[in-house]
Design a protein around this motif. Structure first.
Motif, PDB file in Angstrom:
ATOM      1  N   UNK A 188      24.968   9.086  71.924  1.00 15.87           N
ATOM      2  CA  UNK A 188      24.409  10.378  72.350  1.00 15.87           C
ATOM      3  C   UNK A 188      25.414  11.499  72.101  1.00 15.87           C
ATOM      4  N   UNK A 189      26.658  11.270  72.472  1.00 22.12           N
ATOM      5  CA  UNK A 189      27.688  12.290  72.296  1.00 22.12           C
ATOM      6  C   UNK A 189      27.965  12.544  70.812  1.00 22.12           C
ATOM      7  N   UNK A 190      28.031  11.456  70.019  1.00 22.17           N
ATOM      8  CA  UNK A 190      28.336  11.600  68.596  1.00 22.17           C
ATOM      9  C   UNK A 190      27.297  12.417  67.857  1.00 22.17           C
ATOM     10  N   UNK A 191      26.042  12.262  68.241  1.00 21.79           N
ATOM     11  CA  UNK A 191      24.986  13.078  67.635  1.00 21.79           C
ATOM     12  C   UNK A 191      25.072  14.516  68.145  1.00 21.79           C
ATOM     13  N   UNK A 192      25.430  14.647  69.424  1.00 21.51           N
ATOM     14  CA  UNK A 192      25.425  15.958  70.063  1.00 21.51           C
ATOM     15  C   UNK A 192      26.592  16.853  69.651  1.00 21.51           C
ATOM     16  N   UNK A 193      27.637  16.300  69.042  1.00 20.78           N
ATOM     17  CA  UNK A 193      28.775  17.150  68.660  1.00 20.78           C
ATOM     18  C   UNK A 193      28.359  18.232  67.670  1.00 20.78           C
ATOM     19  N   UNK A 194      27.209  18.026  67.026  1.00 17.19           N
ATOM     20  CA  UNK A 194      26.729  19.024  66.064  1.00 17.19           C
ATOM     21  C   UNK A 194      25.992  20.180  66.726  1.00 17.19           C
ATOM     22  N   UNK A 195      25.626  20.032  67.995  1.00 13.64           N
ATOM     23  CA  UNK A 195      24.775  21.030  68.645  1.00 13.64           C
ATOM     24  C   UNK A 195      25.454  22.390  68.765  1.00 13.64           C
ATOM     25  N   UNK A 196      26.698  22.393  69.216  1.00 14.12           N
ATOM     26  CA  UNK A 196      27.372  23.675  69.423  1.00 14.12           C
ATOM     27  C   UNK A 196      27.623  24.377  68.101  1.00 14.12           C
ATOM     28  N   UNK A 197      28.011  23.605  67.072  1.00 12.86           N
ATOM     29  CA  UNK A 197      28.246  24.216  65.762  1.00 12.86           C
ATOM     30  C   UNK A 197      26.951  24.808  65.204  1.00 12.86           C
ATOM     31  N   UNK A 198      25.841  24.096  65.413  1.00 10.88           N
ATOM     32  CA  UNK A 198      24.555  24.604  64.939  1.00 10.88           C
ATOM     33  C   UNK A 198      24.161  25.869  65.694  1.00 10.88           C
ATOM     34  N   UNK A 199      24.394  25.868  67.009  1.00  9.01           N
ATOM     35  CA  UNK A 199      24.077  27.054  67.806  1.00  9.01           C
ATOM     36  C   UNK A 199      24.914  28.247  67.356  1.00  9.01           C
ATOM     37  N   UNK A 234      28.352  31.098  80.731  1.00  5.61           N
ATOM     38  CA  UNK A 234      29.054  31.664  79.572  1.00  5.61           C
ATOM     39  C   UNK A 234      29.108  30.647  78.439  1.00  5.61           C
ATOM     40  N   UNK A 235      29.488  29.408  78.776  1.00  2.00           N
ATOM     41  CA  UNK A 235      29.617  28.369  77.757  1.00  2.00           C
ATOM     42  C   UNK A 235      28.275  28.052  77.109  1.00  2.00           C
ATOM     43  N   UNK A 236      27.211  28.031  77.903  1.00  2.45           N
ATOM     44  CA  UNK A 236      25.880  27.775  77.350  1.00  2.45           C
ATOM     45  C   UNK A 236      25.484  28.848  76.348  1.00  2.45           C
ATOM     46  N   UNK A 237      25.838  30.074  76.643  1.00  3.91           N
ATOM     47  CA  UNK A 237      25.418  31.200  75.804  1.00  3.91           C
ATOM     48  C   UNK A 237      26.337  31.424  74.608  1.00  3.91           C
ATOM     49  N   UNK A 238      27.656  31.183  74.791  1.00  2.00           N
ATOM     50  CA  UNK A 238      28.614  31.601  73.765  1.00  2.00           C
ATOM     51  C   UNK A 238      29.583  30.505  73.330  1.00  2.00           C
ATOM     52  N   UNK A 239      29.501  29.324  73.924  1.00  2.00           N
ATOM     53  CA  UNK A 239      30.415  28.256  73.561  1.00  2.00           C
ATOM     54  C   UNK A 239      31.540  28.110  74.568  1.00  2.00           C
ATOM     55  N   UNK A 240      32.178  26.947  74.548  1.00  2.00           N
ATOM     56  CA  UNK A 240      33.190  26.629  75.551  1.00  2.00           C
ATOM     57  C   UNK A 240      34.410  27.534  75.468  1.00  2.00           C
ATOM     58  N   UNK A 241      34.798  27.922  74.270  1.00  2.00           N
ATOM     59  CA  UNK A 241      35.984  28.768  74.128  1.00  2.00           C
ATOM     60  C   UNK A 241      35.826  30.096  74.849  1.00  2.00           C
ATOM     61  N   UNK A 242      34.597  30.572  74.918  1.00  2.00           N
ATOM     62  CA  UNK A 242      34.361  31.875  75.556  1.00  2.00           C
ATOM     63  C   UNK A 242      34.563  31.813  77.062  1.00  2.00           C
ATOM     64  N   UNK A 293      21.679  18.654  75.136  1.00  2.00           N
ATOM     65  CA  UNK A 293      20.775  19.674  74.616  1.00  2.00           C
ATOM     66  C   UNK A 293      20.858  20.957  75.444  1.00  2.00           C
ATOM     67  N   UNK A 294      20.904  20.777  76.775  1.00  2.00           N
ATOM     68  CA  UNK A 294      20.984  21.950  77.664  1.00  2.00           C
ATOM     69  C   UNK A 294      22.347  22.613  77.599  1.00  2.00           C
ATOM     70  N   UNK A 295      23.373  21.821  77.355  1.00  2.00           N
ATOM     71  CA  UNK A 295      24.749  22.328  77.371  1.00  2.00           C
ATOM     72  C   UNK A 295      25.472  21.853  76.095  1.00  2.00           C
ATOM     73  N   UNK A 296      25.304  22.554  74.975  1.00  2.00           N
ATOM     74  CA  UNK A 296      25.852  22.105  73.691  1.00  2.00           C
ATOM     75  C   UNK A 296      27.371  21.901  73.691  1.00  2.00           C
ATOM     76  N   UNK A 307      26.192  28.664  64.385  1.00  2.00           N
ATOM     77  CA  UNK A 307      25.783  29.061  63.036  1.00  2.00           C
ATOM     78  C   UNK A 307      24.544  29.937  63.072  1.00  2.00           C
ATOM     79  N   UNK A 308      23.703  29.752  64.094  1.00  2.00           N
ATOM     80  CA  UNK A 308      22.485  30.537  64.204  1.00  2.00           C
ATOM     81  C   UNK A 308      22.699  31.842  64.959  1.00  2.00           C
ATOM     82  N   UNK A 309      23.856  31.967  65.608  1.00  2.00           N
ATOM     83  CA  UNK A 309      24.120  33.176  66.389  1.00  2.00           C
ATOM     84  C   UNK A 309      24.355  34.369  65.474  1.00  2.00           C
TER      85      UNK A 309
END
Length: 223
Positions: free
Chosen positions: A143-154, A20-28, A93-96, A156-158
């Motif tokens: 690695x984490x500091x760069x990756x914090x943008x991954x979920x927001x980007x995902x 669920x988190x991979x597809x829709x984010x942790x809040x979901x 990358x696998x788990x934003x 934004x594209x949803x």
């Protein structure tokens, strides 16, 4: 000690939450939503997982446990540290959603993530332990500091958000950006106008920063 049935039940819960988190984010990935995915009552989950906070830690541990640590791995410290940091980046990358879980100041107890760091630092065990910790935390935080943008980007594209990629966003705002950079206030940005060979995204930012970090650590290690 947990029975085999209890371990299987917990694993099913964790895997469902990760999906669920991979597809829709942790809040979901709420307890109620996970229960619905499994076709059980929400209260049934609490027999195996005390609550959402504990579930998130289990999710992070499962995600980190999927990293394949080569053995024996590189013997040189730089190659090993680079590979370990790349493993962390691939996990994100696998788990934003993972970046918002792995705090630097209040890290959750995630043994599998600790194993990745321990593997990475094995070739630097000649350093003072305090220095090893600083190097390890620096790489983890990068690695984490760069990756914090991954979920927001995902997000934004949803479809429920803008529905466009970051490149499409930049293209749509090109005219406004050109007006800003040609104002004379920003010579660095202005010098990049018309450059089509420049690709800036999270992966290229990660690659550039990783090399520069390793260059700096090399000075520290060999001084």
């Amino acid at each position: 000690m947990q029975s085999a049935d209890e371990r299987v039940a917990r694993e099913r819960i964790v895997l469902a939450a990760i999906a669920i988190a991979d597809a829709e984010g942790l809040q979901a990935a709420s307890m109620r939503r996970v229960a619905a995915e499994l076709g059980v009552a929400a209260m049934a989950l609490y027999r195996h997982v005390p609550g959402k906070d504990e579930l998130v830690v289990l999710m992070a541990d499962e995600a980190a446990g999927r990293a394949e640590l080569p053995e024996p791995g590189p013997s040189g410290w730089r190659d090993r540290l680079e590979q370990g940091t790349r493993l962390q980046w691939e996990m994100h990358r696998r788990h934003p959603w993972l970046a918002q879980v792995m705090s630097t100041t209040r890290p959750p107890l995630v043994p599998n993530a600790m194993a990745v760091v321990e593997w990475s630092m094995r070739a630097l065990d000649h350093l003072d332990p305090a220095d090893m910790i600083y190097v390890a935390v620096t790489m983890v935080n990068y690695a984490r500091g760069t990756a914090v943008n991954l979920e927001a980007e995902a997000e934004a594209e949803a479809e429920h958000a803008t529905g466009i990629t970051s490149q499409q966003y930049l293209d749509a705002n090109d005219a406004a950006m050109q007006a800003i950079v040609t104002s004379g206030r920003f010579p660095m940005y202005s010098s990049l106008a018309g450059r089509h060979d420049l690709e800036i995204n999270l992966d290229t930012i990660f690659e550039f920063g990783l090399r520069r970090l390793l260059d700096g650590i090399e000075v520290f290690v060999t001084r």
